[in-house]
Design a protein around this motif. Structure first.
Motif, mmCIF file in Angstrom:
data_model
loop_
_atom_site.group_PDB
_atom_site.id
_atom_site.type_symbol
_atom_site.label_atom_id
_atom_site.label_comp_id
_atom_site.label_asym_id
_atom_site.label_seq_id
_atom_site.Cartn_x
_atom_site.Cartn_y
_atom_site.Cartn_z
ATOM 1 N N THR B 36 31.070 -42.491 -58.392
ATOM 2 C CA THR B 36 31.496 -43.697 -57.677
ATOM 3 C C THR B 36 30.438 -44.791 -57.798
ATOM 4 O O THR B 36 30.747 -45.957 -58.067
ATOM 5 N N GLU B 40 30.469 -48.428 -59.946
ATOM 6 C CA GLU B 40 30.071 -49.741 -59.404
ATOM 7 C C GLU B 40 29.116 -50.465 -60.357
ATOM 8 O O GLU B 40 29.243 -51.663 -60.583
ATOM 9 N N GLU B 43 31.215 -51.526 -63.390
ATOM 10 C CA GLU B 43 32.090 -52.652 -63.057
ATOM 11 C C GLU B 43 31.283 -53.945 -62.931
ATOM 12 O O GLU B 43 31.696 -55.001 -63.415
ATOM 13 N N ALA B 130 38.034 -43.799 -64.615
ATOM 14 C CA ALA B 130 38.588 -43.933 -63.269
ATOM 15 C C ALA B 130 38.535 -45.385 -62.805
ATOM 16 O O ALA B 130 39.464 -45.873 -62.147
ATOM 17 N N MET B 131 37.455 -46.084 -63.177
ATOM 18 C CA MET B 131 37.340 -47.506 -62.831
ATOM 19 C C MET B 131 38.480 -48.288 -63.489
ATOM 20 O O MET B 131 39.125 -49.133 -62.847
ATOM 21 N N LYS B 134 41.823 -47.683 -61.742
ATOM 22 C CA LYS B 134 41.994 -48.437 -60.490
ATOM 23 C C LYS B 134 42.817 -49.701 -60.743
ATOM 24 O O LYS B 134 43.585 -50.144 -59.891
ATOM 25 N N TYR B 135 42.614 -50.301 -61.933
ATOM 26 C CA TYR B 135 43.321 -51.539 -62.266
ATOM 27 C C TYR B 135 44.648 -51.299 -62.988
ATOM 28 O O TYR B 135 45.508 -52.167 -62.995
ATOM 29 N N LYS B 139 49.746 -47.647 -58.297
ATOM 30 C CA LYS B 139 49.014 -47.478 -57.032
ATOM 31 C C LYS B 139 49.347 -46.149 -56.355
ATOM 32 O O LYS B 139 48.527 -45.587 -55.638
ATOM 33 N N PHE B 160 38.620 -39.210 -60.870
ATOM 34 C CA PHE B 160 39.948 -39.733 -60.505
ATOM 35 C C PHE B 160 40.297 -39.417 -59.055
ATOM 36 O O PHE B 160 41.006 -40.175 -58.401
ATOM 37 N N LEU B 163 37.920 -42.042 -57.103
ATOM 38 C CA LEU B 163 38.138 -43.482 -57.292
ATOM 39 C C LEU B 163 39.595 -43.904 -57.279
ATOM 40 O O LEU B 163 39.910 -45.053 -56.990
ATOM 41 N N VAL B 164 40.508 -42.998 -57.645
ATOM 42 C CA VAL B 164 41.919 -43.382 -57.784
ATOM 43 C C VAL B 164 42.795 -42.701 -56.726
ATOM 44 O O VAL B 164 43.923 -43.110 -56.489
ATOM 45 N N GLY B 165 42.279 -41.635 -56.124
ATOM 46 C CA GLY B 165 43.063 -40.927 -55.119
ATOM 47 C C GLY B 165 43.972 -39.846 -55.675
ATOM 48 O O GLY B 165 44.927 -39.418 -55.015
#
Lengths: 351, 351
Positions: B36, B40, B43, B130-131, B134-135, B139, B160, B163-165
């Motif tokens: 995570t 960051e 990103e 995973a980042m 997210k985009y 969802k 995943f 960061l993505v759930g």
């Protein structure tokens, strides 16, 4: 006969030669002998020039200097050097050039050596210069002028004594303290050392002129009238875009020898010339495909910028000294799970 | 206020993070938290994409694999990664991919970190995937199919989740032992782990499909009929010329997102497409300049090959953990004579 597979956990370790180890190796072998042996490795690799995967170095330029990666491979081993060039570093007490390098096994991609290369580059640069001069300098050369008495100076002097038979070095630097330092270090080297107060005094009677200054700008360390007939110029300092040492007129009077034209045209003295200007690749001279020095009166110029194959040779050499010298430690640099697919499990089990 | 110049002899030492240190760092921080935090850093660097000096990686290919150097710089720091890719290594008990990297100070060219990157690359690759998801992923995505359960698998699954759930991973590998290994490692991760006996079974109900296989050949891990509307494909395995995982028809139905088009067109899935085929740069999505996922039914594809900036972010991250973790040793890697011009004297005095 059973062939035993090398243990992967052994291969996960990479021998590392520190600066202290390198100094131990140099002092153990002796700098003159080591540069002679290095020159043999380099010459052997130049003889198989065409078997190398060659590429101009990958450079990241900034206002203060440059960081470069210099990779090459002969299909069996792969080597690269990391090297920086920051002329202003010296002002702050740092080295203008520092370097380290890695040698790897092409078959599995595993590094087999990590070594400091600041000291090693100084040795290989001088070994390359002297090796080239064997083919290019007048056979009778006994006197060398050295313009620029920085970090590379003494290595050049000792290599030229060992490989070319130079007996006298005539030192000049814009900073007399640098000349005094070099003279002090070369006392007892077997060379006659003559500190000079001007470039003109230094080149008087010299059959070889070595320039190794560090300014990052178009400089004119040598002007045309300073270079007489029959001289061999060993130009070390011009090694990046915008950094040259010789007046263009000297180049036009010289027969120019280079390592790798694609790189030298960008970085060497010949960046001052037309891109089509004829130059001779040194490896072809070594192979006997092209003549080196042809007459006693011609001016020869080795426009040296330093090429990846020389570093490759130096890396091979150091790897071959590991067992003999024991001067290294092993670094736990490569992950080696029992099951190559179980990287995650390896990490978790370490907790 | 007096500013004290850092002692050069201190700067001559380079912090080295070994594999053992890296495992200590991962286990100390926790892999989910660390990925995570890495995401960051990545990103943040993607948001200043245009401030980086970018170049496609420098690759040395052989019959058995490839050795690559991946440099980049943001003008303040310079980083590069050495990485090999040798698919046949696994057969001999070696890692397919091993890596190490260096971070340097642009101003003086001195390295400030040397670190193993085999483990770190696994983490940054999963963090990047995973980042991106997210985009790009729906969802509502809670289920991920994972085709290829090798060294990268568990890192992807955990990233995943964090960061993505993602709540369920459906595993398939042509080797059931790889699937069993991944399932074992993911037990207790909080993920529902479903080993599958076919690719078709694995993708059933999955909103995200991750492919990470290691064959160096044009493979068809996914065929067109396996990819339904609304799916996000995270394609990791296709990362060098001749190595792809997806059927071309899938690409034609997808909106394709890439790291650095110049590199991806050579190495990614899109090497199968016309060089002019439209792709979207991920950093533009992150910046809000381009849309990510636009509809619930579109197929999005992150054609990931791994880019130097991700390694740069990871190197920055590890450097920033040095003080907090103390997990490193210092290597005597840079020569540091008292007088920078007196390299020779330093060597001689060491004897």
């Amino acid at each position: 006969m059973t062939t035993q597979k090398p243990s992967p956990s052994r291969l996960a370790m990479v021998p590392f030669v520190s600066v202290a180890h390198m100094m131990e190796i140099v002092n153990g072998i002796g700098s003159a002998k080591m540069m002679t042996e290095l020159a043999e490795y380099i010459e052997r690799d130049f003889r198989r020039w065409e078997s190398f995967d060659k590429t101009p170095r990958v450079a990241a330029h900034s206002n203060e200097g440059v960081i470069e990666l210099m990779p090459t491979s002969d299909g069996e081993n792969y080597g690269f050097k990391y090297v920086n060039g920051h002329p202003k570093n010296m002002r702050d007490g740092y080295q203008t050039v520092t370097a380290f390098g890695v040698l790897s096994n092409v078959d599995n991609g595993y590094p087999v050596l990590l070594t400091e290369m600041t000291v090693l580059t100084a040795l290989r640069t001088a070994a390359t210069s002297a090796m080239a001069a064997k083919y290019l300098a007048p056979k009778s050369a006994r006197t060398m002028a050295m313009i620029g008495n920085g970090a590379q100076c003494e290595f050049q002097a000792i290599a030229f004594r060992a490989l070319v038979g130079v007996e006298e070095v005539r030192l000049f630097d814009i900073d007399p303290a640098a000349t005094a330092k070099a003279a002090r270090n070369l006392a007892g080297s077997g060379l006659r050392v003559v500190p000079c107060r001007s470039k003109e005094e230094a080149v008087a009677g010299a059959e070889v002129i070595t320039t190794c200054t560090a300014d990052k700008q178009y400089a004119t360390i040598l002007t045309d009238n300073m270079v007489g007939a029959g001289v061999h110029i060993n130009a070390i300092g011009g090694d990046c875009p915008g950094k040259t040492e010789l007046h263009r007129d000297i180049l036009l009077r010289s027969e120019i020898f280079v390592e790798y034209p694609e790189q030298t045209r960008i970085e060497g003295e010949i960046q001052q010339l037309d891109p089509g200007h004829a130059v001779t690749e040194l490896w072809r001279v070594i192979m006997g495909e092209e003549p080196g020095r042809r007459t006693e009166t011609q001016i020869t110029l080795f426009d040296s910028v330093g090429f990846a194959i020389e570093d490759f040779s130096a890396l091979r050499y150091i790897r071959d000294q590991l067992e003999r010298t024991g001067a290294y430690i092993e670094l736990d640099m490569l992950a080696d799970p029992d099951d190559p697919r179980d990287l995650f499990g390896m990490v978790r089990r370490a907790s």
